[in-house]
Write a protein that holds these residues in place. Structure first.
Motif, PDB file in Angstrom:
ATOM      1  N   ALA A 191      48.638  44.085  56.223  1.00 56.50           N
ATOM      2  CA  ALA A 191      48.281  43.634  55.146  1.00 56.50           C
ATOM      3  C   ALA A 191      48.838  41.884  55.034  1.00 56.50           C
ATOM      4  CB  ALA A 191      50.225  43.828  54.759  1.00 56.50           C
ATOM      5  N   CYS A 192      48.972  41.478  53.614  1.00 55.84           N
ATOM      6  CA  CYS A 192      48.679  40.009  52.554  1.00 55.84           C
ATOM      7  C   CYS A 192      49.740  38.944  53.416  1.00 55.84           C
ATOM      8  CB  CYS A 192      48.651  39.737  51.416  1.00 55.84           C
ATOM      9  SG  CYS A 192      50.144  39.802  50.533  1.00 55.84           S
ATOM     10  N   LEU A 193      50.990  39.535  53.996  1.00 58.92           N
ATOM     11  CA  LEU A 193      51.713  38.494  54.518  1.00 58.92           C
ATOM     12  C   LEU A 193      52.432  37.740  53.290  1.00 58.92           C
ATOM     13  CD1 LEU A 193      51.241  38.980  58.328  1.00 58.92           C
ATOM     14  CD2 LEU A 193      52.720  40.122  56.746  1.00 58.92           C
ATOM     15  N   ALA A 194      51.862  37.814  52.396  1.00 62.97           N
ATOM     16  CA  ALA A 194      52.454  36.772  51.303  1.00 62.97           C
ATOM     17  C   ALA A 194      52.557  37.249  50.467  1.00 62.97           C
ATOM     18  CB  ALA A 194      50.651  35.553  51.314  1.00 62.97           C
ATOM     19  N   CYS A 195      52.341  37.885  49.996  1.00 66.70           N
ATOM     20  CA  CYS A 195      53.008  39.188  48.763  1.00 66.70           C
ATOM     21  C   CYS A 195      54.508  38.991  48.573  1.00 66.70           C
ATOM     22  CB  CYS A 195      52.559  40.208  48.287  1.00 66.70           C
ATOM     23  SG  CYS A 195      52.805  41.709  48.736  1.00 66.70           S
ATOM     24  N   PRO A 196      55.173  39.633  47.407  1.00 68.54           N
ATOM     25  CA  PRO A 196      56.398  39.535  47.486  1.00 68.54           C
ATOM     26  C   PRO A 196      56.877  40.825  48.256  1.00 68.54           C
ATOM     27  CG  PRO A 196      55.832  39.278  44.729  1.00 68.54           C
ATOM     28  CD  PRO A 196      54.421  39.654  46.063  1.00 68.54           C
ATOM     29  N   GLN A 197      56.120  41.804  48.406  1.00 68.74           N
ATOM     30  CA  GLN A 197      56.606  43.141  49.894  1.00 68.74           C
ATOM     31  C   GLN A 197      56.648  42.827  50.492  1.00 68.74           C
ATOM     32  OE1 GLN A 197      54.050  43.477  46.931  1.00 68.74           O
ATOM     33  NE2 GLN A 197      55.833  44.411  45.624  1.00 68.74           N
ATOM     34  N   CYS A 198      55.862  41.791  51.285  1.00 70.01           N
ATOM     35  CA  CYS A 198      55.455  41.196  52.619  1.00 70.01           C
ATOM     36  C   CYS A 198      56.496  39.806  52.772  1.00 70.01           C
ATOM     37  CB  CYS A 198      54.125  40.999  52.575  1.00 70.01           C
ATOM     38  SG  CYS A 198      52.619  41.850  52.608  1.00 70.01           S
ATOM     39  N   GLY A 199      57.192  39.636  51.405  1.00 64.27           N
ATOM     40  CA  GLY A 199      58.469  38.460  51.655  1.00 64.27           C
ATOM     41  C   GLY A 199      59.224  39.010  51.801  1.00 64.27           C
ATOM     42  N   TYR A 215      54.208  48.759  51.550  1.00 61.70           N
ATOM     43  CA  TYR A 215      54.682  48.093  50.632  1.00 61.70           C
ATOM     44  C   TYR A 215      53.132  47.104  49.742  1.00 61.70           C
ATOM     45  CZ  TYR A 215      57.745  52.675  51.624  1.00 61.70           C
ATOM     46  OH  TYR A 215      58.508  53.079  51.878  1.00 61.70           O
ATOM     47  N   CYS A 216      52.543  46.903  50.274  1.00 65.51           N
ATOM     48  CA  CYS A 216      51.953  45.670  50.346  1.00 65.51           C
ATOM     49  C   CYS A 216      50.696  46.498  49.420  1.00 65.51           C
ATOM     50  CB  CYS A 216      51.328  44.965  51.654  1.00 65.51           C
ATOM     51  SG  CYS A 216      49.892  43.485  51.088  1.00 65.51           S
ATOM     52  N   PRO A 217      50.370  45.870  48.500  1.00 72.04           N
ATOM     53  CA  PRO A 217      49.347  46.139  47.731  1.00 72.04           C
ATOM     54  C   PRO A 217      47.990  45.947  48.760  1.00 72.04           C
ATOM     55  CG  PRO A 217      50.050  44.491  46.381  1.00 72.04           C
ATOM     56  CD  PRO A 217      50.703  44.713  47.272  1.00 72.04           C
ATOM     57  N   HIS A 218      47.628  45.326  49.663  1.00 74.59           N
ATOM     58  CA  HIS A 218      46.577  44.554  50.165  1.00 74.59           C
ATOM     59  C   HIS A 218      46.576  45.623  51.157  1.00 74.59           C
ATOM     60  CE1 HIS A 218      45.548  42.121  47.288  1.00 74.59           C
ATOM     61  NE2 HIS A 218      46.787  41.133  47.119  1.00 74.59           N
TER      62      HIS A 218
END
Ligand code: ZN
Ligand code: ZN
Length: 358
Positions: free
Chosen positions: A99-107, A113-116
């Motif tokens: 996952a990107c570990l940078a988006c609001p979901q990852c945070g 539920y990360c879009p990436h």
């Protein structure tokens, strides 16, 4: 050539040959700073493996090595790994490998539920490599998606926890399963049997819901407090508006949905984790307004939830029911075919990796 240049795996080469996987050698993506290399010792067999390689969920890249219930030992750690893994440690990997570990979901501990998001197998890594799964000698995975397995959980039982266990654990804890709550587990297969085990361990009153009485004995042995056979006449009458939560583990869209929704208390929740092939469910507004029930879905589980699940399993000595098959062309073929025809109680774990990939 072998590890670290290439990995070996049992792959499906083309859709029509999905029941006859073949051993291949493949080149993994380049090793990065946060990566962990794992020598695989066991891998569970998930219905997703069958849906994917048989083409039931649409197109997928071939050749493809499936398998996302991986248990193995850490043999290489990237220079920037910070999650505390050590060489030789026993670890697990589930259905998500990036996952990107940078988006609001990852945070917010919702990286599932990360879009990436990238799946453990079948997704394309940024460098274009198709990610390969766990019916293989090794896996290369970002450390965030690698989980230490508590010592007291046997390897062959830990494997199916990584996807089936996680998939049923997340909706239970997110939707309040616990003491004083009546929880239904609809569909008693690989997912549903875990649903019963977790819901009971969390302290809920658990009802298994299945078509016939064929699985009654198993469900009660797994910990269910009650059993509902929907083939019986007026099966629903005694339970109308009584469930706080129903987790739908059935792998079918041909459910009599209004009947199940009516089992929910006011604002009760009906949450699906099975992903049947085809067009899915037909929801009619009139069926939803009698009890203001909420209808939803849930996707695997987050790192935080998986660690919590493993702790619970270790603390309470919880055991899924697992059948063993040796990894290899014959064993994988049998596992996929029998999984397709639901001929398993209740999950397969592939074993003997050290023999197959010596
Ligand atoms: Zn993200
Ligand atoms: Zn799965």
């Amino acid at each position: 050539m072998v590890y670290p240049d290439t990995f070996q795996g049992i792959a499906v080469l083309a859709q029509p040959e999905w029941q006859s996987p073949k051993k291949i050698e493949f080149t993994p993506r380049a090793f990065e700073d946060h990566d962990v290399d794992i020598e695989i010792v066991a891998c569970g067999v998930c219905a997703s493996d069958v849906h994917t390689i048989s083409g039931g969920w649409g197109e997928c890249p071939y050749p493809l090595v499936v398998g996302h219930e991986i248990i193995g030992k850490v043999i290489k750690l990237g220079d920037k790994c910070t999650t505390g893994l050590t060489l030789g440690q026993r670890v697990g990997v589930g259905a998500q490998a990036w996952a990107c570990l940078a988006c609001p979901q990852c945070g917010s501990d919702n990286e599932v539920y990360c879009p990436h998001l990238r799946d453990t197998y079948g997704s394309k890594y940024p460098d274009g490599t198709v990610m390969q799964g766990g019916y293989a000698s090794h896996a290369r995975v970002h450390e965030f998606f690698v989980f230490p397995i508590p010592d007291s959980i046997p390897t062959n039982l830990a494997a199916p926890m990584m996807c089936a266990g996680a998939t049923t654990f997340s909706p239970l804890i997110r939707n309040g399963a616990g003491p004083g709550k009546k929880v239904g587990i609809l569909g008693i297969g690989g997912l549903g049997h875990f649903g019963i085990i977790w819901a009971k361990a969390l302290g809920a009153e658990v009802w298994a819901i299945s078509r016939s009485n064929a699985k009654k004995e198993d469900a009660l042995a797994l910990g269910a407090d009650g059993y509902i056979a929907t083939a019986e006449e007026n099966w629903d009458e005694a339970h109308l508006r009584t469930f706080d939560l129903i987790v739908n583990c059935a792998n079918s869209s041909a459910l009599d949905l209004p009947k199940y929704i009516d089992l929910c208390k006011v604002n009760g929740r009906f949450i699906c984790v099975g992903l049947p092939e085809g067009d899915g469910f037909l929801i009619k507004p009139f069926n939803m307004m009698h009890n203001a029930a909420l209808f939803g879905f849930s996707h695997i589980a987050t790192r935080k939830e998986i660690l919590q699940m493993l702790d619970l399993a270790a603390e309470k000595n919880l055991k899924p029911w697992v059948e063993l098959l040796p990894v290899g062309e014959a064993g994988c073929s049998e596992a996929l075919k029998r999984c397709y025809s639901h001929d398993v109680r209740y999950r397969f774990t592939l074993t003997d990796f050290e023999k197959e990939f010596a």
